[in-house]
Design an enzyme around this catalytic site. Structure first.
Site, short mmCIF file in Angstrom:
data_model
loop_
_atom_site.label_atom_id
_atom_site.label_comp_id
_atom_site.label_asym_id
_atom_site.label_seq_id
_atom_site.Cartn_x
_atom_site.Cartn_y
_atom_site.Cartn_z
N ARG A 101 135.86 117.49 45.14
CA ARG A 101 135.92 119.10 45.21
C ARG A 101 134.67 119.47 45.02
NH1 ARG A 101 137.19 121.39 40.73
NH2 ARG A 101 139.34 120.34 40.55
N TYR A 133 133.76 142.90 60.44
CA TYR A 133 134.80 142.05 60.80
C TYR A 133 136.10 142.39 59.98
CZ TYR A 133 137.47 137.81 61.09
OH TYR A 133 138.66 137.08 61.38
N ASP A 138 126.25 138.18 57.62
CA ASP A 138 127.09 137.61 58.16
C ASP A 138 126.52 137.31 59.58
OD1 ASP A 138 129.16 136.82 59.90
OD2 ASP A 138 130.77 137.87 58.93
N LYS A 164 133.63 129.68 64.63
CA LYS A 164 133.09 130.20 66.00
C LYS A 164 132.18 129.39 66.76
CE LYS A 164 136.02 133.12 64.17
NZ LYS A 164 135.46 134.51 63.20
C1 LIG Z 1 135.94 135.13 62.13
C2 LIG Z 1 134.80 135.86 61.47
C3 LIG Z 1 135.03 135.82 59.96
C4 LIG Z 1 136.04 135.01 59.02
O1 LIG Z 1 135.79 133.63 59.28
P1 LIG Z 1 137.08 132.59 59.34
O2 LIG Z 1 136.40 131.15 59.76
O3 LIG Z 1 138.15 133.13 60.52
O4 LIG Z 1 137.82 132.87 57.94
C5 LIG Z 1 133.92 136.32 59.31
N1 LIG Z 1 132.93 137.33 60.04
C6 LIG Z 1 132.92 137.43 61.68
C7 LIG Z 1 131.81 137.93 62.10
C8 LIG Z 1 133.73 136.64 61.98
O5 LIG Z 1 134.07 136.58 63.31
#
Ligand SMILES: *Cc1c(COP(=O)(O)O)cnc(C)c1O
Length: 387
Positions: free
Chosen positions: A51, A103, A175, A200
């Protein structure tokens, strides 16, 4: 770790990775273990319990940090787990200023979880920095920015946001999921923490969920490591390995995502069934100059657009007529996806909240994949003929 001065493609493939000392394996082994033997109590090879740290995860963490030109990286079970870790830097009474078209999952975590723990969130249009200035008070601790925004593809000036944050002694978190480190490096523009949903573009193949945080500040890194270990939402070694494999082609994939999106954005804009196309690469996009300044190598693979239709049933018909594009949440994989934000990714918002942010029922959002662009255009042409 290879030389920080290597160019992007070299770092994508090599940063953090060295042939395995034991066997010479060129690819990092998947260390599927929960614990590590100690020679005597307290004497070990840097790993104690998985962990806290795992060698496969460490390679990925170093790799992502290098791609963002930062020293410290942390990998989590999902993007949301990474965001959750950042929120743990705050305490009751603190305030956060964030973008208004955020998001949906981040919005939910902020307003439905952390707001109940006494943290206050303001959602503002970050094109207007005077409005943000008005929201800052002595309780404000953080500015949270997403750019390009989801799904409206607005662009926020990261350098300006960093100046605003640091002038007031706040943390700036970006982000960077939509741009990926290939197109945008917020640390270089003054951000304190960069967050990625590696689910992504970094993973890139829609086959894994993972989140990442990057910082160049040792004290922030220590706090994040503390919470990562204390709460335990770590990335599993198999998943870390899959994302590492994805990243090796990030630069090639992003190039094609950008090329295909450019062609499709222009195709849609010229189509009689389409009302409006949102894509930061257009010279008349309201934030095009900022995008051109901070997105280093292209405008990304995301496009939103509205159809000249407002009936949900008719829009659904168009979506169902698509063959190459799949109707799906998510983005950033090799395959093309299309979604209807009002009923899918942003269904958690009320209709008023959606409309206030430009998310009408006629809005569609696509993640342009890396297929042959002629096939993508033909698929769209065919479906749009129903309008
Ligand atoms: C998908 C996404 C998230 C969240 O990520 P997960 O891997 O689905 O938990 C946060 N910010 C943006 C811009 C996203 O596209």
């Amino acid at each position: 770790m290879p030389n920080q001065n290597f160019k992007f493609a070299t770092k994508a493939i090599h940063a953090g990775c060295q042939p395995d000392e034991l066997t010479g394996a060129v690819m990092p082994p998947i260390y599927q273990t929960s614990t590590f033997a100690q020679e005597e109590p307290g004497v070990h090879k840097g790993y104690e319990y998985a962990r806290a740290s795992n060698p496969t995860r460490s390679v990925l963490e170093d790799n992502i940090a290098a791609l963002e030109n930062a020293q410290y990286g942390l990998a989590f079970a999902s993007g949301m787990a990474a965001i959750d870790c950042v929120m743990k830097l705050l305490k009751p009474g603190d305030e956060v200023i964030s973008t208004n078209d955020l998001y949906g999952g981040s919005y939910r975590l902020f307003t439905k979880v952390y707001a109940t723990y006494g943290i206050k969130f303001h959602f503002a249009c970050m094109q207007d920095f005077d409005a943000i200035d008005d929201l800052i008070n002595d309780k404000t601790k953080m500015i949270w920015v997403e750019t390009p925004t989801n799904p409206m593809l607005n662009i926020i000036d990261i350098e300006l946001a960093a100046m605003m944050a640091h002038k007031n002694d706040l943390l700036l978190v970006v982000d960077n999921t939509f741009a990926s480190p290939y197109l945008q490096n917020p640390i270089d523009l003054g951000a304190d923490i960069v967050m990625h949903s590696a689910t992504k573009y970094l993973g890139g193949h829609s086959d894994v969920m993972l989140g990442a945080l990057v910082t160049d500040d040792e004290e922030i890194a220590q706090q994040l490591y503390f919470h990562q270990n204390a709460s335990g939402a770590i990335a599993a070694p198999n998943d870390a390995w899959l994302v590492l494999r994805g990243i090796k082609t990030l630069h090639l994939r992003m190039q094609r995502h950008c090329e295909n999106a450019l062609e499709i954005a222009h195709f849609l804009r010229g189509h009689s069934a389409v009302e409006k196309v949102y894509w930061p690469g257009f010279e008349d996009h309201p934030n095009h100059e900022v995008a051109a300044k901070q997105m280093l190598r292209g405008f990304g693979g995301m496009i939103s657009f509205t159809l000249k239709l407002d009936e949900y049933e008719a829009i659904k018909k168009v979506l169902k007529a698509l063959d190459v594009f799949s109707i799906a949440e998510s983005l950033g994989g090799v395959e093309s996806l299309i979604g209807h934000p009002a009923s899918m990714s942003h269904a958690a918002l009320t209709k008023e909240e959606r409309l206030a942010n430009g998310i009408s029922d006629a809005l569609l959002r696509m993640s342009v994949g890396i297929e042959d662009v002629q096939d993508l255009k033909a698929d769209l042409e065919n479906a749009l003929s129903l309008v």
